[in-house]
Motif scaffolding. Structure first.
Motif, mmCIF file in Angstrom:
data_model
loop_
_atom_site.group_PDB
_atom_site.id
_atom_site.type_symbol
_atom_site.label_atom_id
_atom_site.label_comp_id
_atom_site.label_asym_id
_atom_site.label_seq_id
_atom_site.Cartn_x
_atom_site.Cartn_y
_atom_site.Cartn_z
ATOM 1 N N UNK A 83 0.820 -1.212 0.000
ATOM 2 C CA UNK A 83 0.000 0.000 0.000
ATOM 3 C C UNK A 83 0.855 1.264 0.000
ATOM 4 N N UNK A 84 2.119 1.135 0.463
ATOM 5 C CA UNK A 84 3.015 2.300 0.415
ATOM 6 C C UNK A 84 3.479 2.605 -1.013
ATOM 7 N N UNK A 85 3.229 1.643 -1.901
ATOM 8 C CA UNK A 85 3.759 1.782 -3.266
ATOM 9 C C UNK A 85 2.674 2.068 -4.294
ATOM 10 N N UNK A 86 1.446 2.293 -3.844
ATOM 11 C CA UNK A 86 0.365 2.591 -4.794
ATOM 12 C C UNK A 86 0.591 3.993 -5.377
ATOM 13 N N UNK A 87 0.007 4.260 -6.554
ATOM 14 C CA UNK A 87 0.175 5.591 -7.151
ATOM 15 C C UNK A 87 -0.223 6.713 -6.188
ATOM 16 N N UNK A 88 -1.309 6.496 -5.413
ATOM 17 C CA UNK A 88 -1.744 7.551 -4.500
ATOM 18 C C UNK A 88 -0.695 7.800 -3.396
ATOM 19 N N UNK A 89 -0.183 6.689 -2.805
ATOM 20 C CA UNK A 89 0.821 6.847 -1.746
ATOM 21 C C UNK A 89 2.088 7.501 -2.301
ATOM 22 N N UNK A 90 2.423 7.164 -3.533
ATOM 23 C CA UNK A 90 3.661 7.693 -4.104
ATOM 24 C C UNK A 90 3.558 9.176 -4.453
ATOM 25 N N UNK A 91 2.310 9.663 -4.607
ATOM 26 C CA UNK A 91 2.145 11.104 -4.888
ATOM 27 C C UNK A 91 2.816 11.939 -3.796
ATOM 28 N N UNK A 92 2.766 11.405 -2.567
ATOM 29 C CA UNK A 92 3.382 12.138 -1.452
ATOM 30 C C UNK A 92 4.913 12.136 -1.535
ATOM 31 N N UNK A 93 5.455 11.152 -2.236
ATOM 32 C CA UNK A 93 6.924 11.057 -2.339
ATOM 33 C C UNK A 93 7.459 11.917 -3.486
ATOM 34 N N UNK A 94 6.546 12.260 -4.399
ATOM 35 C CA UNK A 94 6.990 12.857 -5.664
ATOM 36 C C UNK A 94 7.905 14.069 -5.464
ATOM 37 N N UNK A 95 7.474 15.030 -4.605
ATOM 38 C CA UNK A 95 8.260 16.264 -4.533
ATOM 39 C C UNK A 95 9.614 16.009 -3.863
ATOM 40 N N UNK A 96 9.652 15.089 -2.887
ATOM 41 C CA UNK A 96 10.962 14.873 -2.251
ATOM 42 C C UNK A 96 11.893 14.115 -3.204
ATOM 43 N N UNK A 97 11.336 13.209 -3.998
ATOM 44 C CA UNK A 97 12.194 12.489 -4.961
ATOM 45 C C UNK A 97 12.692 13.460 -6.040
ATOM 46 N N UNK A 98 11.804 14.357 -6.468
ATOM 47 C CA UNK A 98 12.214 15.321 -7.487
ATOM 48 C C UNK A 98 13.291 16.255 -6.935
ATOM 49 N N UNK A 99 13.163 16.630 -5.653
ATOM 50 C CA UNK A 99 14.176 17.509 -5.049
ATOM 51 C C UNK A 99 15.524 16.782 -4.995
#
Ligand code: HEM
Length: 403
Positions: free
Chosen positions: A107-123
């Motif tokens: 569940x941590x890897x679903x598209x919705x959960x990953x939306x929260x990771x997006x900005x930190x990964x992009x940074x």
């Protein structure tokens, strides 16, 4: 005197394939051999490894789709030792048990959960690219880019304790090496896989997974009784082993391919929306995982050739992704092609649970690089690693030319 063509060898009604797909030479340059494997028939018998194998796209997808006939529960590796060690993981379970395990961890890897990771990964991608651009020197596309990006994301995401960081890449390479056929290499890699498994067992027992990480949440799920605590170490290995080296392979191959195909780099620079397709194309052409296996649950057939219950069958993702029956110009790197239905991430019930994370890491770096780098110049030979399961590079020397 009549001349008849020699009859190809057959094993119990299935064409036999005598070349060794896992020799050092074969794993470094595998694609001609994969073509021969596909030409032998819809299914073949690998005499060297004594397993059946599918290499054509339709049959690979067919086997992956039919998870009631082709089981993962007795392991997906090419040898019994690792199949015994890996019992009960998500990757190596079937039916309702598999569905449950996958739900608990993924569940941590679903598209919705990953939306929260997006900005930190992009940074992280932005910081990496800025640091690279300050270094006006020859870089290594593997250590400086392909390893640096996932190493800045994956260990924290999974929750590995800090004292393990220097060993993670070595463990990841060895853990997947240990999936290969019995060999001298296996005698070296299997003890390392055991070392990883013991380390994770200790970290779980001492509850050392970083707060907020996938590992930490897994322990919380075990506390709630959703999964037995005894399964947690293996589930952690399950998520760790394929998370690092596969992503490193994909990003390393993307850098190598773009350095060799400046026209494709120009296309990406003109249209950064092609980053997702570029990720797909890199892993279609240089599929990070070559092959895993299944066990045949009951007597069946593929393309009219019989397969007996209990047989082990190898599924060559990397061959299917170059099948000329499926792909137009299969050996060409073309980021504009329709490539979303490749099988580099598997297919069906066991399709990669972490693909969203890998995709996010790689498209972030490619997009950031495309903004600031006019050209990725190859300045030496990209050297593939000798590895039975992973297709990857030890080194990809490049120079980045600022835009
Ligand atoms: C480009 C990078 C990646 C590639 C090419 C890749 C490839 C694959 C493939 C081919 C499978 C299917 C195995 C099978 O059918 O037996 C798979 C499954 C899996 N992958 Fe990935 N993977 C990648 C990244 C990741 C990451 C980043 C994670 C974790 C964060 C991950 C976790 C998993 C897990 C847990 C499974 C098992 C799923 C199941 O059995 O339900 N992978 N991967």
């Amino acid at each position: 005197m009549s001349t008849t063509a020699p009859t190809p060898p057959v094993h119990d009604g299935v064409p036999a394939f005598d070349a060794d797909l896992f020799s050092d030479e074969a794993v470094v340059a595998p694609y001609q051999l994969y073509r021969r494997l596909r030409d032998v028939g819809p299914v073949a018998y690998l005499s060297r490894q004594q397993v059946y194998a599918v290499g054509r796209y339709d049959e690979v997808r067919g086997v992956l789709a039919d998870d009631e006939t082709f089981l993962s529960g007795q392991g997906v590796a090419f040898n019994g030792a690792i199949n015994d060690l890996m019992r009960g993981a998500t990757l190596t379970s079937d039916g309702a048990e598999h569905e449950h395990l996958r739900q608990v961890v993924a569940h941590r890897l679903t598209p919705r959960a990953l939306r929260e990771e997006r900005s930190s990964i992009d940074a992280k991608a932005e910081a990496l690219v800025n640091a690279l651009l300050e270094r006006d020197e020859v870089l290594d596309g593997v250590t400086d880019i392909a390893q640096a990006m996932p190493m800045s994301v994956v260990p924290d995401f999974i929750g590995f304790p800090d004292d393990s960081r220097d060993q993670l890449i070595g463990w990841a390479v060895a853990a997947l090496d240990a999936f290969g056929p019995p060999s001298e290499r296996h005698a070296v890699s299997f003890p390392k896989a055991l070392e990883l498994s013991a380390y994770i067992g200790g970290a779980v027992e001492q509850r050392r997974m970083a707060p907020g990480s996938l590992g930490h949440e897994l322990l919380a799920a075990a506390d709630r009784g959703e999964v037995p605590m005894s399964k947690c170490p293996m589930l952690m290995v399950d998520y760790f082993a394929p998370s690092l080296e596969t992503t490193i392979s994909a990003l390393g191959s993307a850098i190598a391919l773009f350095s060799q195909h400046p026209d494709q780099w120009d296309l990406l620079r003109e249209n950064p929306d092609l980053a997702a397709s570029a990720f797909n194309e890199a892993i279609r052409l240089e599929s990070p995982l070559r092959a895993f296996t299944r066990i045949v649950a009951r007597d069946t057939e593929i393309g009219g050739h019989p397969l007996p219950e209990g047989a082990r069958i190898a599924v060559f993702f990397a061959s299917a992704n170059r099948d000329e029956r499926k792909w137009d110009r299969p050996d060409e790197f073309d980021i504009t092609r329709q490539n979303a239905d490749h099988v580099a991430l598997g297919y069906g019930a066991h399709g990669c649970a972490g693909q969203g994370l890998a995709r996010l890491e790689i498209t972030s770096v490619l997009t950031r690089l495309a903004r600031s780098v006019a050209r990725i110049e190859p300045v030496g030979e990209a050297r593939p690693i000798v590895h039975p399961i992973i297709r990857s590079y030890t080194s990809v020397p490049v120079r980045l030319h600022k835009a």
